[in-house]
Design a protein around this motif. Structure first.
Motif, PDB file in Angstrom:
ATOM      1  N   VAL A 103       0.841  -1.198   0.000  1.00  0.00           N
ATOM      2  CA  VAL A 103       0.000   0.000   0.000  1.00  0.00           C
ATOM      3  C   VAL A 103       0.878   1.252   0.000  1.00  0.00           C
ATOM      4  O   VAL A 103       1.740   1.416   0.863  1.00  0.00           O
ATOM      5  N   ALA A 104       0.667   2.112  -0.978  1.00  0.00           N
ATOM      6  CA  ALA A 104       1.349   3.399  -1.021  1.00  0.00           C
ATOM      7  C   ALA A 104       0.607   4.378  -0.121  1.00  0.00           C
ATOM      8  O   ALA A 104      -0.625   4.445  -0.144  1.00  0.00           O
ATOM      9  N   GLY A 122      -2.054   0.544  -5.879  1.00  0.00           N
ATOM     10  CA  GLY A 122      -1.334   0.442  -7.136  1.00  0.00           C
ATOM     11  C   GLY A 122      -2.210   0.129  -8.321  1.00  0.00           C
ATOM     12  O   GLY A 122      -1.712  -0.135  -9.420  1.00  0.00           O
ATOM     13  N   ASP A 123      -3.529   0.200  -8.112  1.00  0.00           N
ATOM     14  CA  ASP A 123      -4.468  -0.133  -9.186  1.00  0.00           C
ATOM     15  C   ASP A 123      -5.008   1.100  -9.902  1.00  0.00           C
ATOM     16  O   ASP A 123      -5.941   1.004 -10.699  1.00  0.00           O
ATOM     17  N   GLY A 124      -4.430   2.275  -9.614  1.00  0.00           N
ATOM     18  CA  GLY A 124      -4.896   3.490 -10.246  1.00  0.00           C
ATOM     19  C   GLY A 124      -5.943   4.248  -9.456  1.00  0.00           C
ATOM     20  O   GLY A 124      -6.335   5.357  -9.834  1.00  0.00           O
ATOM     21  N   HIS A 125      -6.418   3.663  -8.354  1.00  0.00           N
ATOM     22  CA  HIS A 125      -7.404   4.314  -7.503  1.00  0.00           C
ATOM     23  C   HIS A 125      -6.735   4.804  -6.214  1.00  0.00           C
ATOM     24  O   HIS A 125      -5.790   4.187  -5.730  1.00  0.00           O
ATOM     25  N   ALA A 126      -7.248   5.904  -5.676  1.00  0.00           N
ATOM     26  CA  ALA A 126      -6.729   6.447  -4.423  1.00  0.00           C
ATOM     27  C   ALA A 126      -7.835   6.479  -3.380  1.00  0.00           C
ATOM     28  O   ALA A 126      -9.008   6.733  -3.695  1.00  0.00           O
ATOM     29  N   LEU A 153       3.227  -4.313   3.224  1.00  0.00           N
ATOM     30  CA  LEU A 153       4.339  -3.380   3.049  1.00  0.00           C
ATOM     31  C   LEU A 153       3.772  -2.008   2.717  1.00  0.00           C
ATOM     32  O   LEU A 153       2.966  -1.859   1.800  1.00  0.00           O
ATOM     33  N   LYS A 154       4.219  -0.993   3.478  1.00  0.00           N
ATOM     34  CA  LYS A 154       3.750   0.369   3.265  1.00  0.00           C
ATOM     35  C   LYS A 154       4.815   1.168   2.514  1.00  0.00           C
ATOM     36  O   LYS A 154       5.957   1.247   2.957  1.00  0.00           O
ATOM     37  N   LEU A 155       4.428   1.747   1.361  1.00  0.00           N
ATOM     38  CA  LEU A 155       5.343   2.527   0.540  1.00  0.00           C
ATOM     39  C   LEU A 155       5.169   4.016   0.837  1.00  0.00           C
ATOM     40  O   LEU A 155       4.047   4.515   0.860  1.00  0.00           O
ATOM     41  N   HIS A 176       4.116   2.499  -6.506  1.00  0.00           N
ATOM     42  CA  HIS A 176       4.391   1.084  -6.786  1.00  0.00           C
ATOM     43  C   HIS A 176       5.352   0.942  -7.971  1.00  0.00           C
ATOM     44  O   HIS A 176       6.341   0.197  -7.901  1.00  0.00           O
ATOM     45  N   LYS A 177       5.057   1.653  -9.054  1.00  0.00           N
ATOM     46  CA  LYS A 177       5.928   1.585 -10.232  1.00  0.00           C
ATOM     47  C   LYS A 177       7.294   2.204  -9.939  1.00  0.00           C
ATOM     48  O   LYS A 177       8.317   1.720 -10.443  1.00  0.00           O
TER      49      LYS A 177
END
Length: 204
Positions: free
Chosen positions: A20-21, A44-48, A73-75, A158-159
């Protein structure tokens, strides 16, 4: 892409996956003085997913469960600040973590430009606006520009991590990076406890 805004906590049953970012918006840069206002996340799926934190709020059970989940894991980008803000507000120490700013400093030694905007431009050819960075995040109602800005800070992490991991492995610094990430929550605690500018490892 869709931005979801919630009040006070993540909704029950929302699963953002194993990575998770996360980013935070606050009223300033001093965690003890400047309150936490917004926590934004993406799987990371394009949704916030944005949680608006109320003034004086000290609990967010669903959010804190994710922050402290050892299997998630937290980004972050400059996680030192965000981890401290979350700990100061909720008493939840975020771990395990990954910080794209630390990774950048370890591997992009050819530059001193390690801001998120710089990283996204170079590594992902993405250009994000920082215009709303200094806006009033404590307002009762967030503007669409604020919501879009907050989302932009997590949608690409993520990227970005994938790109930085390749560089870290190539330069033989991936294990060193992991050691830094493990220490990061402790570094945030040192900030909160009164050692924000002191290098406790220094001889002097």
């Amino acid at each position: 892409m869709k931005n979801h805004l919630y009040k006070n906590d993540l909704p029950d049953g929302l699963d953002l996956g194993p990575i998770v970012a996360i980013d935070c918006e606050t009223m300033g840069l001093h965690p003890h003085r400047d309150r936490l206002c917004v926590v934004q996340m993406s799987s990371g799926d394009g949704h916030a997913h944005l949680v608006q934190v109320a003034q004086g709020q000290t609990t967010a059970p669903n959010l804190c469960a994710m922050l402290t989940d050892p299997n998630v894991l937290k980004l972050f980008h400059f996680g030192r600040f965000d981890i401290a803000a979350l700990q100061n507000t909720f008493g939840a120490l975020t771990a395990p973590v990954y910080c794209t700013k630390i990774a950048s400093r370890l591997v992009r030694t050819y530059t001193d430009r390690h801001g998120l905007k710089n990283l996204l431009q170079e590594l992902l050819n993405e250009d994000i606006s920082k215009q709303q960075q200094s806006s009033d995040w404590g307002a009762d109602t967030l503007t669409k520009a604020q919501i879009d800005y907050a989302a932009s800070d997590v949608l690409h992490l993520h990227k970005l991590r994938d790109k930085l991991d390749v560089m870290l492995a190539r330069e033989g610094r991936d294990e060193l990076a992991q050691a830094c990430f493990r220490f990061l929550p402790t570094r945030a605690l040192l900030d909160l406890e009164g050692w924000p500018e002191t290098d406790i490892f220094a001889h002097a």
